[in-house]
Design a protein around this motif. Structure first.
Motif, PDB file in Angstrom:
ATOM      1  N   SER A 523      -5.003   7.314 -15.132  1.00 25.63           N
ATOM      2  CA  SER A 523      -4.786   7.070 -16.539  1.00 25.63           C
ATOM      3  C   SER A 523      -3.596   6.537 -16.830  1.00 25.63           C
ATOM      4  O   SER A 523      -3.236   5.784 -17.984  1.00 25.63           O
ATOM      5  CB  SER A 523      -5.390   8.224 -17.394  1.00 25.63           C
ATOM      6  OG  SER A 523      -4.251   9.290 -17.071  1.00 25.63           O
ATOM      7  N   ILE A 524      -2.503   6.644 -15.843  1.00 27.16           N
ATOM      8  CA  ILE A 524      -1.114   6.238 -16.243  1.00 27.16           C
ATOM      9  C   ILE A 524      -0.941   4.758 -15.802  1.00 27.16           C
ATOM     10  O   ILE A 524      -1.153   4.455 -14.676  1.00 27.16           O
ATOM     11  CB  ILE A 524      -0.152   7.141 -15.590  1.00 27.16           C
ATOM     12  CG1 ILE A 524      -0.049   8.458 -16.099  1.00 27.16           C
ATOM     13  CG2 ILE A 524       1.169   6.562 -15.808  1.00 27.16           C
ATOM     14  CD1 ILE A 524       0.675   9.512 -15.453  1.00 27.16           C
ATOM     15  N   PRO A 525      -0.754   3.796 -16.628  1.00 28.29           N
ATOM     16  CA  PRO A 525      -0.494   2.366 -16.408  1.00 28.29           C
ATOM     17  C   PRO A 525       0.518   2.276 -15.383  1.00 28.29           C
ATOM     18  O   PRO A 525       1.640   2.901 -15.486  1.00 28.29           O
ATOM     19  CB  PRO A 525      -0.394   1.792 -17.849  1.00 28.29           C
ATOM     20  CG  PRO A 525       0.309   2.689 -18.549  1.00 28.29           C
ATOM     21  CD  PRO A 525      -0.137   4.127 -18.248  1.00 28.29           C
ATOM     22  N   ARG A 526       0.561   1.153 -14.545  1.00 28.27           N
ATOM     23  CA  ARG A 526       1.576   1.114 -13.509  1.00 28.27           C
ATOM     24  C   ARG A 526       1.866  -0.588 -13.577  1.00 28.27           C
ATOM     25  O   ARG A 526       0.711  -1.465 -13.462  1.00 28.27           O
ATOM     26  CB  ARG A 526       1.274   1.529 -12.048  1.00 28.27           C
ATOM     27  CG  ARG A 526       1.246   2.912 -11.975  1.00 28.27           C
ATOM     28  CD  ARG A 526       0.575   3.341 -10.819  1.00 28.27           C
ATOM     29  NE  ARG A 526      -0.824   3.722 -10.935  1.00 28.27           N
ATOM     30  CZ  ARG A 526      -1.653   4.250 -10.220  1.00 28.27           C
ATOM     31  NH1 ARG A 526      -1.376   4.784  -8.913  1.00 28.27           N
ATOM     32  NH2 ARG A 526      -2.972   4.261 -10.660  1.00 28.27           N
ATOM     33  N   GLY A 563       4.113   5.065 -19.065  1.00 29.75           N
ATOM     34  CA  GLY A 563       3.944   4.405 -17.974  1.00 29.75           C
ATOM     35  C   GLY A 563       5.014   4.284 -16.967  1.00 29.75           C
ATOM     36  O   GLY A 563       5.915   4.856 -17.014  1.00 29.75           O
ATOM     37  N   LEU A 564       4.561   3.570 -15.527  1.00 27.28           N
ATOM     38  CA  LEU A 564       5.473   3.231 -14.800  1.00 27.28           C
ATOM     39  C   LEU A 564       5.620   1.818 -14.454  1.00 27.28           C
ATOM     40  O   LEU A 564       4.788   0.922 -14.470  1.00 27.28           O
ATOM     41  CB  LEU A 564       4.690   3.811 -13.264  1.00 27.28           C
ATOM     42  CG  LEU A 564       4.683   5.496 -13.558  1.00 27.28           C
ATOM     43  CD1 LEU A 564       3.936   6.058 -12.287  1.00 27.28           C
ATOM     44  CD2 LEU A 564       5.994   6.117 -13.489  1.00 27.28           C
ATOM     45  N   LYS A 565       6.892   1.521 -14.199  1.00 28.35           N
ATOM     46  CA  LYS A 565       7.314   0.182 -13.860  1.00 28.35           C
ATOM     47  C   LYS A 565       8.198  -0.026 -12.499  1.00 28.35           C
ATOM     48  O   LYS A 565       8.969   0.884 -12.440  1.00 28.35           O
ATOM     49  CB  LYS A 565       8.005  -0.594 -14.864  1.00 28.35           C
ATOM     50  CG  LYS A 565       7.212  -0.759 -16.213  1.00 28.35           C
ATOM     51  CD  LYS A 565       8.278  -1.201 -17.317  1.00 28.35           C
ATOM     52  CE  LYS A 565       7.139  -1.469 -18.524  1.00 28.35           C
ATOM     53  NZ  LYS A 565       7.906  -2.468 -19.498  1.00 28.35           N
ATOM     54  N   ALA A 566       8.081  -0.853 -11.662  1.00 25.27           N
ATOM     55  CA  ALA A 566       8.766  -1.052 -10.706  1.00 25.27           C
ATOM     56  C   ALA A 566       9.025  -2.611 -10.261  1.00 25.27           C
ATOM     57  O   ALA A 566       8.060  -3.463 -10.618  1.00 25.27           O
ATOM     58  CB  ALA A 566       8.323  -0.531  -9.169  1.00 25.27           C
ATOM     59  N   LYS A 567      10.372  -2.942 -10.103  1.00 17.27           N
ATOM     60  CA  LYS A 567      10.851  -4.415  -9.909  1.00 17.27           C
ATOM     61  C   LYS A 567      11.991  -4.348  -9.044  1.00 17.27           C
ATOM     62  O   LYS A 567      12.556  -3.526  -8.793  1.00 17.27           O
ATOM     63  CB  LYS A 567      11.149  -5.179 -11.232  1.00 17.27           C
ATOM     64  CG  LYS A 567      12.167  -4.453 -12.093  1.00 17.27           C
ATOM     65  CD  LYS A 567      12.450  -5.257 -13.387  1.00 17.27           C
ATOM     66  CE  LYS A 567      13.359  -4.517 -14.235  1.00 17.27           C
ATOM     67  NZ  LYS A 567      13.561  -5.025 -15.519  1.00 17.27           N
ATOM     68  N   TYR A 568      12.373  -5.635  -8.759  1.00 25.48           N
ATOM     69  CA  TYR A 568      13.581  -5.816  -7.873  1.00 25.48           C
ATOM     70  C   TYR A 568      14.112  -7.072  -8.003  1.00 25.48           C
ATOM     71  O   TYR A 568      13.573  -8.015  -8.819  1.00 25.48           O
ATOM     72  CB  TYR A 568      13.256  -5.780  -6.412  1.00 25.48           C
ATOM     73  CG  TYR A 568      12.558  -6.916  -6.003  1.00 25.48           C
ATOM     74  CD1 TYR A 568      13.009  -7.779  -4.977  1.00 25.48           C
ATOM     75  CD2 TYR A 568      10.817  -6.792  -5.726  1.00 25.48           C
ATOM     76  CE1 TYR A 568      12.226  -8.813  -4.819  1.00 25.48           C
ATOM     77  CE2 TYR A 568      10.195  -8.035  -5.280  1.00 25.48           C
ATOM     78  CZ  TYR A 568      10.888  -8.972  -4.754  1.00 25.48           C
ATOM     79  OH  TYR A 568      10.296  -9.963  -4.343  1.00 25.48           O
ATOM     80  N   GLU A 569      15.377  -7.528  -7.677  1.00 22.71           N
ATOM     81  CA  GLU A 569      16.124  -8.730  -7.686  1.00 22.71           C
ATOM     82  C   GLU A 569      17.260  -8.788  -6.526  1.00 22.71           C
ATOM     83  O   GLU A 569      17.636  -7.741  -5.875  1.00 22.71           O
ATOM     84  CB  GLU A 569      16.657  -8.901  -8.981  1.00 22.71           C
ATOM     85  CG  GLU A 569      17.402 -10.206  -9.534  1.00 22.71           C
ATOM     86  CD  GLU A 569      16.357 -11.385  -9.116  1.00 22.71           C
ATOM     87  OE1 GLU A 569      16.208 -12.073  -8.162  1.00 22.71           O
ATOM     88  OE2 GLU A 569      15.383 -11.785  -9.999  1.00 22.71           O
TER      89      GLU A 569
END
Length: 653
Positions: A523-526, A563-569
């Motif tokens: 149920s937790i948005p990613r 919610g959960l978020k992941a990113k990179y650069e």
């Protein structure tokens, strides 16, 4: 006073008249003898000619003086002056000619050079030159050569040994000076015995008939000669003798030998004095060199040890600092010296100066913190050791000591204290870790044991499923905890090997995040943001992937809601991975302890094993990177992890 004034006036007038009379006599003597005088000042490089008529003085430069004589003769004069300056000779006599202009007469002068004045080191300072006009004598030299030689020797008879030999080389006459020199008591007996010229050791190889005008210098050990070849028993002297003699044959108009005149003198004392002087000079030179070497050794020791010699003078309230014994020291007033001290040590510096101003008899030793800084930008610490110096009456005249630079030692002690404190802190952290670890292991283990014992008690069969689920849940926690403990122990021991290879980070990043969030509620948005279609970099995919998975897993455990978020650069040769959760977040005082082991205070006490973030931090640092967190209560946390890496190629979306 009037009587005394008159007496003084008449006395000065008598002295003035006497001086004038003496000057007149000297002028007459110089004029009668056709003698002139001049001096050469070595330091000023200047000639001073004294007039023989009125004794006035005229100054000439060497160039001006050289115009009055023949060029070659002036060069000989310069050589003789150099020999006197270097103390190679004591006196020199030479002949010089004038440089006549048109219509002038060529004249000859006999010039005698000697040292007129010496300095305290016995070095010549002024040379005296006396010149006598010998023009007439020179013109008659060929006609009356033998007569002039005999006259010259007779003229010097009162000063030198005069010995005359006949045409056959037999002794004919000798004066009292010669008898005294050789210790001859009865000169007539020696003459009657018929002593020959060749009986003398220095003359044995001389052919009397062919003798020309000759000057000889000899060294004779008379005692050895008497022991081996005794020919002149009348000589009573037995010591070694240095002798200088001039042999002049006397011939008639037909060049037949009439006799030989020997004019000599004993120069033993002069030679031995010269030897003693040379030996003294040698000893002085050796001691000077030894002293200079001693000074150089002390200066080198001061330089190597970063020390300075110091003197404090209570009378003038000044501190003298010497870094070189051969040079002057630097003096600074006491107020300036105190001003150079750090504010923590200014009182101590004032107390030291007060003790020395009161002429305290004891030694003084203190390490002072100054405002000065060394090349590394560190504060300089100086160790001062002073001792009183007293006069014959026992009163303190000044203080002498050493000022040593103890900066390195003091800062080493400070670093040692810091390292000791750090080691103690690490030991405390280690003990705390072990204590927390034992607690963390006991909690699930006791739960397993507790639920297992419930099977042996009276219970409802429907509860066994609950007991089994609790046992499984706690064993999973226990297993995860043991695995994390073993893994972080391997990290601490640097047993984890990192193998770097070229891989496409863009294709791996999303998979690592999803694996980390695998236990998160559906149920937790990613959200995963991948800005690159391809990003080929040189990394360790296994360990970097493990760190990203653990970070995502921990962030997922914190996101009970939101919610959960992941990113990179990729920026500036670094991969920057950002993981966000919108969970409960951390209190502001918990953020600095977020990466501490088993830090379970506040709302985070039931999240994970307590080693998740410490493992991620240790792995990031061992790969050369960093990790940090921003968190706010009730809003969530954001984790920033940067890993250095070399980019091979990239394709952005």
């Amino acid at each position: 006073m009037v009587v005394y004034n008159r007496l003084t006036y008449y006395k000065q007038r008598r002295v003035t008249r006497r001086l004038q009379r003496l000057n007149t006599q000297l002028s007459l003597i110089m004029d009668a003898n056709k003698t002139g005088a001049w001096t050469y000042d070595i330091k000023k490089n200047q000639f001073k000619v004294i007039s023989k008529h009125d004794l006035t003085e005229t100054l000439y430069t060497p160039f001006e003086f050289s115009k009055h004589c023949n060029r070659d003769d002036f060069l000989n004069i310069e050589k003789a002056i150099d020999a006197l300056m270097n103390r190679e000779i004591l006196t020199e006599t030479l002949t010089a000619r004038n440089d006549p202009a048109d219509g002038e007469e060529l004249k000859y002068y006999e010039i005698t050079l000697s040292v007129l004045r010496r300095n305290r080191k016995d070095m010549p300072m002024e040379i005296l030159g006396t010149q006598r006009d010998i023009t007439q004598e020179t013109k008659r030299a060929e006609e009356i050569k033998d007569l002039m030689l005999r006259s010259q020797n007779v003229f010097n008879s009162s000063l030198v040994d005069m010995i005359y030999y006949d045409a056959k080389g037999n002794l004919a006459d000798l004066n009292e000076t010669a008898c005294h020199t050789f210790g001859v008591k009865d000169a007539q007996a020696l003459i009657k015995r018929g002593m020959k010229m060749n009986d003398i050791p220095s003359y044995r190889d001389i052919d009397v008939q062919k003798l020309e005008h000759t000057t000889l210098s000899s060294i004779t050990d008379i005692a050895q000669v008497k022991a081996t070849d005794e020919r002149i028993p009348e000589v009573t002297v037995t010591s070694k003798m240095y002798y200088e003699v001039m042999l002049g044959p006397i011939r008639d108009q037909l060049n037949n030998l009439m006799g030989v005149i020997a004019a000599g003198r004993d120069i033993t004392e002069m030679v031995e004095s010269n030897h003693r002087m040379k030996e003294s000079s040698r000893l002085i030179e050796e001691r000077t060199k030894a002293l200079q070497q001693y000074v150089r050794d002390i200066n080198y020791s001061l330089e190597v040890s970063e020390s300075r010699l110091t003197n404090y003078y209570p009378d003038c309230h000044e501190l003298e600092i010497l870094s070189d014994l051969s040079g002057p020291g630097k003096r600074i007033p006491q107020l300036h010296a105190v001003a150079l001290m750090h504010k923590d040590n200014q009182r101590a510096a004032k107390n030291i100066i007060k003790r020395m101003d009161r002429r305290h008899m004891g030694t003084i030793s203190e390490t002072l913190h100054t405002k000065l800084q060394d090349k590394q930008g560190r504060d300089i610490y100086l160790n001062l050791n002073m001792m009183p110096i007293t006069d014959k009456a026992g009163h303190v005249t000044h203080y002498f000591g050493i000022l040593r630079n103890d900066t390195e030692m003091v800062h080493t002690e400070l670093r040692l204290k810091e390292e000791t404190a750090k080691a103690q802190e690490e030991e405390q952290l280690k003990n705390t870790f072990l204590l927390n670890m034992s607690y963390e292991l006991r909690v699930p283990l006791q739960a397993v044991i507790g639920y297992a014992e419930l099977f042996n008690t009276e219970h409802d069969m429907n509860d066994e499923r609950i007991f089994a689920e609790e046992i499984k849940k706690n064993t999973d926690v226990l297993l995860s905890l043991i695995n994390d403990i073993l893994f972080i122990s391997r990290l601490d021991a640097h047993m984890i090997e990192y193998h770097y290879e070229t891989c496409d980070f863009a294709s791996l990043f999303e998979g690592w995040c999803q694996l980390g969030w695998s236990n998160v509620k559906q149920s937790i948005p990613r959200t995963i943001k991948n800005p690159y279609q391809s990003l080929v970099v040189n990394i360790d995919p296994q360990n970097l992937g493990l760190a990203i998975k653990k970070l995502c897993a921990y962030s997922g455990m914190c996101a009970n809601q939101g919610g959960l978020k992941a990113k990179y650069e990729y920026l500036h040769d670094e991969l920057i991975i950002i993981v966000e959760d919108t969970g409960e977040g951390m209190e502001f005082d918990e953020v600095p302890r977020a990466f501490d082991r088993f830090a379970r205070e506040g709302k985070r006490k039931h999240i994970g094993t307590g080693l998740d973030l410490p493992i991620v931090k240790e792995m990031a640092e061992q790969m050369g990177g960093t990790i940090d967190v921003l968190s706010e209560p009730a809003k969530g946390s954001t984790y920033f992890m940067s890993i250095p890496s070399e980019m091979i190629s990239y394709v952005k979306k």
